[in-house]
Design a protein around this motif. Structure first.
Motif: not given
Length: 160
Positions: A151-154, A38-42, A70-73, A91-94
């Motif tokens: 993944g998804s990007k909101f 879980l990462k907050l970019n700069y 909804y992210t398993e890895q 907010i972006k996930d894999t």
């Protein structure tokens, strides 16, 4: 309450970086339990946005929680891009992604992608509808891009 116009909003300027850090800290354990980064970019210091902090917290917690659920890895990233008069929030996930046929409907009340999958993971189908309405009250629009298995990007913007 939201749609009837009865939701009270309190718009103030606030610094986005410590605000997001505190929300992310609430979800760090959940991500770690699943082995997800879980990462907050700069985000620049002293970057202020205008909004209702409490209502926006509902937006961020819903989007981050869904991304982890909804992210398993892989990872969930929160990205803040500074523009001239606003910031883009992403907010972006894999995660598992959302079928293209469902993308136009996911912000409808009670709509759930693959009812069986949603029931297994919990949820009422109201979260994204609430996100949409809160952001509309901030004169913003939530958008989504997603690919199954990728993944998804909101994303949305807030004034500075």
């Amino acid at each position: 309450m939201i749609e009837s116009g009865e939701m009270q909003m309190s718009f103030r300027y606030f610094e986005i970086k410590p605000y997001l850090c505190s929300i992310i800290d609430e979800y760090r354990h959940l991500a770690e339990e699943k082995g997800i980064e879980l990462k907050l970019n700069y985000v620049p210091d002293e970057l202020y946005v205008l909004g209702d902090k409490e209502r926006l917290k509902q937006v961020f917690t819903n989007l981050i929680h869904n991304a982890i659920k909804y992210t398993e890895q892989g990872r969930v990233e929160i990205i803040v891009e500074e523009e001239k008069k606003f910031v883009n929030i992403i907010i972006k996930d894999t995660g598992i992604g959302i079928p293209e046929s469902d993308l136009d409907r996911i912000f409808e009340r009670f709509y759930r992608v693959e009812k069986d999958r949603s029931r297994d993971r919990g949820g009422s189908g109201l979260g994204l509808s609430i996100v949409k309405h809160i952001l509309e009250l901030h004169n913003s629009t939530i958008k989504v891009e997603s690919k199954i298995g990728k993944g998804s990007k909101f994303y949305f913007d807030l004034p500075t």
